[in-house]
Design a protein around this motif. Structure first.
Motif, PDB file in Angstrom:
ATOM      1  N   GLU A   1      56.281  -4.913  14.477  1.00  0.00           N
ATOM      2  CA  GLU A   1      55.940  -6.147  13.771  1.00  0.00           C
ATOM      3  C   GLU A   1      54.987  -6.997  14.598  1.00  0.00           C
ATOM      4  N   ARG A   2      54.366  -6.397  15.601  1.00  0.00           N
ATOM      5  CA  ARG A   2      53.434  -7.132  16.449  1.00  0.00           C
ATOM      6  C   ARG A   2      52.193  -7.573  15.665  1.00  0.00           C
ATOM      7  N   GLY A   3      51.516  -8.572  16.207  1.00  0.00           N
ATOM      8  CA  GLY A   3      50.169  -8.895  15.772  1.00  0.00           C
ATOM      9  C   GLY A   3      49.182  -8.229  16.711  1.00  0.00           C
ATOM     10  N   CYS A   4      47.901  -8.334  16.367  1.00  0.00           N
ATOM     11  CA  CYS A   4      46.854  -7.687  17.167  1.00  0.00           C
ATOM     12  C   CYS A   4      46.186  -8.708  18.080  1.00  0.00           C
ATOM     13  N   ALA A   5      45.259  -8.224  18.916  1.00  0.00           N
ATOM     14  CA  ALA A   5      44.561  -9.099  19.854  1.00  0.00           C
ATOM     15  C   ALA A   5      43.728 -10.146  19.115  1.00  0.00           C
ATOM     16  N   TYR A   6      43.109  -9.768  18.022  1.00  0.00           N
ATOM     17  CA  TYR A   6      42.353 -10.734  17.206  1.00  0.00           C
ATOM     18  C   TYR A   6      43.276 -11.861  16.737  1.00  0.00           C
ATOM     19  N   CYS A   7      44.469 -11.491  16.292  1.00  0.00           N
ATOM     20  CA  CYS A   7      45.461 -12.480  15.856  1.00  0.00           C
ATOM     21  C   CYS A   7      45.817 -13.421  17.001  1.00  0.00           C
ATOM     22  N   GLY A   8      45.992 -12.871  18.200  1.00  0.00           N
ATOM     23  CA  GLY A   8      46.347 -13.698  19.345  1.00  0.00           C
ATOM     24  C   GLY A   8      45.261 -14.688  19.705  1.00  0.00           C
ATOM     25  N   ALA A   9      44.010 -14.284  19.525  1.00  0.00           N
ATOM     26  CA  ALA A   9      42.903 -15.179  19.849  1.00  0.00           C
ATOM     27  C   ALA A   9      42.721 -16.250  18.776  1.00  0.00           C
ATOM     28  N   LYS A  10      42.619 -15.820  17.518  1.00  0.00           N
ATOM     29  CA  LYS A  10      42.324 -16.779  16.448  1.00  0.00           C
ATOM     30  C   LYS A  10      43.552 -17.571  16.028  1.00  0.00           C
ATOM     31  N   HIS A  11      44.599 -16.868  15.689  1.00  0.00           N
ATOM     32  CA  HIS A  11      45.760 -17.512  15.077  1.00  0.00           C
ATOM     33  C   HIS A  11      46.524 -18.382  16.065  1.00  0.00           C
ATOM     34  N   VAL A  12      46.709 -17.890  17.274  1.00  0.00           N
ATOM     35  CA  VAL A  12      47.540 -18.615  18.240  1.00  0.00           C
ATOM     36  C   VAL A  12      46.756 -19.707  18.947  1.00  0.00           C
ATOM     37  N   ILE A  13      45.565 -19.390  19.443  1.00  0.00           N
ATOM     38  CA  ILE A  13      44.868 -20.319  20.329  1.00  0.00           C
ATOM     39  C   ILE A  13      43.678 -20.995  19.658  1.00  0.00           C
ATOM     40  N   GLY A  14      42.856 -20.252  18.929  1.00  0.00           N
ATOM     41  CA  GLY A  14      41.639 -20.835  18.395  1.00  0.00           C
ATOM     42  C   GLY A  14      41.863 -21.800  17.253  1.00  0.00           C
ATOM     43  N   THR A  15      42.641 -21.392  16.260  1.00  0.00           N
ATOM     44  CA  THR A  15      42.785 -22.168  15.035  1.00  0.00           C
ATOM     45  C   THR A  15      43.275 -23.600  15.246  1.00  0.00           C
ATOM     46  N   PRO A  16      44.138 -23.910  16.208  1.00  0.00           N
ATOM     47  CA  PRO A  16      44.563 -25.304  16.355  1.00  0.00           C
ATOM     48  C   PRO A  16      43.449 -26.290  16.705  1.00  0.00           C
ATOM     49  N   MET A  17      42.272 -25.820  17.155  1.00  0.00           N
ATOM     50  CA  MET A  17      41.147 -26.739  17.355  1.00  0.00           C
ATOM     51  C   MET A  17      40.777 -27.359  16.016  1.00  0.00           C
ATOM     52  N   LYS A  18      40.738 -28.669  15.974  1.00  0.00           N
ATOM     53  CA  LYS A  18      40.756 -29.369  14.683  1.00  0.00           C
ATOM     54  C   LYS A  18      39.393 -29.573  14.039  1.00  0.00           C
ATOM     55  N   ASP A  19      38.333 -29.726  14.805  1.00  0.00           N
ATOM     56  CA  ASP A  19      37.031 -30.104  14.253  1.00  0.00           C
ATOM     57  C   ASP A  19      36.059 -28.930  14.308  1.00  0.00           C
ATOM     58  N   VAL A  20      36.550 -27.781  13.899  1.00  0.00           N
ATOM     59  CA  VAL A  20      35.814 -26.533  14.073  1.00  0.00           C
ATOM     60  C   VAL A  20      35.894 -25.700  12.793  1.00  0.00           C
ATOM     61  N   ILE A  21      34.769 -25.062  12.436  1.00  0.00           N
ATOM     62  CA  ILE A  21      34.770 -24.026  11.409  1.00  0.00           C
ATOM     63  C   ILE A  21      35.153 -22.716  12.090  1.00  0.00           C
ATOM     64  N   HIS A  22      36.295 -22.173  11.718  1.00  0.00           N
ATOM     65  CA  HIS A  22      36.779 -20.929  12.328  1.00  0.00           C
ATOM     66  C   HIS A  22      36.386 -19.769  11.422  1.00  0.00           C
ATOM     67  N   LEU A  23      35.410 -18.988  11.865  1.00  0.00           N
ATOM     68  CA  LEU A  23      34.843 -17.929  11.036  1.00  0.00           C
ATOM     69  C   LEU A  23      35.135 -16.565  11.641  1.00  0.00           C
ATOM     70  N   SER A  24      35.751 -15.694  10.857  1.00  0.00           N
ATOM     71  CA  SER A  24      36.045 -14.332  11.303  1.00  0.00           C
ATOM     72  C   SER A  24      34.964 -13.393  10.780  1.00  0.00           C
ATOM     73  N   HIS A  25      34.373 -12.639  11.707  1.00  0.00           N
ATOM     74  CA  HIS A  25      33.359 -11.667  11.288  1.00  0.00           C
ATOM     75  C   HIS A  25      34.052 -10.325  11.070  1.00  0.00           C
TER      76      HIS A  25
END
Length: 522
Positions: free
Chosen positions: A46-70
């Motif tokens: 049931e693990r997440g992946c490295a992309y999930c760890g970067a975007k979901h855990v750490i990146g997304t909480p930045m509030k004034d940012v467009i978070h775009l996944s390529h």
């Protein structure tokens, strides 16, 4: 230390060394399962992946940012809105998520033009947002799209915007923890040192490894402000992109979640000489110790102690009300990496519950070491359990409640075990003195819920409840308590508001005079 092979995993004997039972008198060399390894084939992780760890855990909480996944839109959807990373700009980062939406034709012919068009479209759709983070996924990494070059072209054409690129494909590590490392190092390499902040205090910190789940950051920031400390940046809960570019000017890095963010703290120490201080915002005693350590570092211990005394006097009688009713209840502590050891000892010491199992899906050996060392003998420790192992553990241990994520939590409810969402909370925030009481209240509500009590009735064999009258949580929890506890004039239930964040945001804080600057050497 007996290794533990689940019956459901007997066809995967390699799983035996990933689960141990903590025996009496054992040290960590005897009670440590294998951890942070590639998932064993045949075990549905049931693990997440490295992309999930970067975007979901750490990146997304930045509030004034467009978070775009390529990458494909599914990657983006899987990391959108499943944690309550609230922010004070109307939760922009929770409302919107962005993807280049790669298709099969882009895998064949390339997707750089697609990405460039997506970036321009996103900035046009939200003209008030001038910052963007682009996350690489497996698909864009495998075909070799040069995201950095595209970002540089956009910034040259649109000088008012700034773009951060996180090359974090899902295959970049055994679990999402690999993505934590990637985004930490990418941020300090690309962005730290590119903005100069305004310093307003003699005591300046970066609050690192804090993601503002249901307002945790607001709670801790209130304590810091009451001590006269300037929070230069929060990495990354409710964090501003440009504030995080100025991390190099802090006097101290205050680290909460070491599993996700120690990497950037260590680099800030090496590159800029900023010390690292690990703290714990959960539990009265751990939090008190943490505030004292920060106060000691800056020489303002009296300010820290004043907060501790005030908050303890206000909230300890309420915590003890719940402790009397939770004593001896069995819980499985199945959260992310750091909460494993932030909570293991504190919930036992301060709420009276017994931790009968700990597990982590993406933690390292260090997480297991600290977690196992802090839980009771006989506890079952599991690395990267699958759904069947989790079910078997619950059926064997018969916990009164489990603290875990949404997926295993929903499985628990099917077998009538209540759960609390350890990742996004039920009714948080849970940090701080008042937050810890809210956590105890949520545990109490889960265990003694009348609905849950009703669900335990097996209509095939048990007598029908019939007209049993109106039941409350207290009618279950207080049934066998001594009269002096039930009628205590000092202990009381939680008296706080449903939401404590608006009051914290509207609060005014004391202003402390700054020291006179020392004369320059002649």
């Amino acid at each position: 230390m007996p290794y533990h092979l689940f019956k459901c995993s007997q066809c995967i004997p390699e799983r035996e060394k990933h689960a141990v039972i903590k025996g009496p008198g054992e040290d960590l060399s005897m009670a440590l399962p294998l951890g942070y390894l590639n998932t064993i084939p045949g075990s549905i992780s049931e693990r997440g992946c490295a992309y999930c760890g970067a975007k979901h855990v750490i990146g997304t909480p930045m509030k004034d940012v467009i978070h775009l996944s390529h990458g494909p839109v599914g990657c983006t959807y899987d990391t959108w809105q499943t944690k309550r990373y609230i922010s004070d700009n109307d939760n922009f980062q929770l409302k919107y998520t962005f993807a280049s939406d790669m298709k099969e034709k882009h895998i064949v012919f390339g997707a750089e033009r697609l990405l460039k068009d997506n970036i321009k479209e996103a900035f046009k759709a939200f003209p008030g947002i001038k910052r963007m983070t682009i996350y690489q996924t497996c698909a864009s990494a495998l075909i070799g799209d040069d995201i950095n070059a595209i970002a540089a072209e956009i910034m040259e054409d649109m000088p008012e915007v700034d773009i951060f690129v996180c090359n974090s494909p899902g295959f970049g590590g055994p679990s999402q923890s690999g993505g934590h490392h990637k985004i930490n190092i990418a941020w300090i390499n690309q962005k730290v040192g590119t903005v100069e902040p305004e310093i307003t205090s003699d005591y300046v910190i970066n609050y690192v490894g804090e993601y503002n789940i249901q307002g945790d950051q607001e709670v801790m920031q209130d304590y810091f402000k009451r001590m006269g400390i300037q929070v230069l940046s929060t990495f990354t809960g409710n964090g501003s992109y440009d504030d995080l570019r100025a991390m190099h000017r802090a006097h101290l890095n205050v680290l909460e979640c070491a599993r996700s963010a120690e990497y950037i703290c260590n680099e800030l120490r090496v590159r800029y000489g900023i010390p690292r201080l690990d703290i714990d915002g959960f539990g009265f005693e751990p939090l008190s110790s943490s505030l004292r350590k920060i106060g000691l570092f800056f020489g303002i211990e009296d300010r820290a102690q004043a907060i501790i005394d005030e908050e303890t006097a206000k909230w300890k009688p309420e915590l003890d009300w719940y402790k009397e009713r939770l004593k001896g209840k069995k819980v499985c502590l199945w959260p992310g990496g750091s909460k494993l050891w932030h909570w293991a000892h504190a919930i036992h010491a301060e709420m009276g519950v017994d931790v009968v199992s700990v597990y982590t899906k993406f933690g390292h050996q260090g997480d297991m070491e600290k977690g196992i060392s802090r839980c009771e003998e006989g506890a079952l420790a599991i690395d990267d359990p699958n759904e069947l192992e989790g079910l078997e553990a619950m059926e064997t241990l018969k916990p009164d409640c489990i603290f875990t994520g949404k997926r295993p939590g929903e499985v628990a409810k099917k077998i009538r075990v209540p759960y609390l969402n350890a990742h996004a909370y039920h009714n948080g925030p849970w940090k701080g003195f008042e937050g810890w009481v809210r956590f105890a209240r949520d545990i109490y509500n889960a265990i003694y819920s009348p609905v849950h009590q009703l669900s335990l009735v097996d209509i095939r064999t048990d007598e029908a409840i019939g007209d049993a009258g109106f039941a409350t949580r207290k009618s279950f929890s207080d049934a066998n308590l001594p009269e002096e506890v039930k009628n205590s004039e000092t202990l009381r239930e939680y008296t706080g508001k449903y939401s404590i964040i608006p009051d914290l945001q509207a609060k005014t804080h004391p202003e402390f005079a700054r020291r006179e600057p020392e004369p320059a050497a002649v």
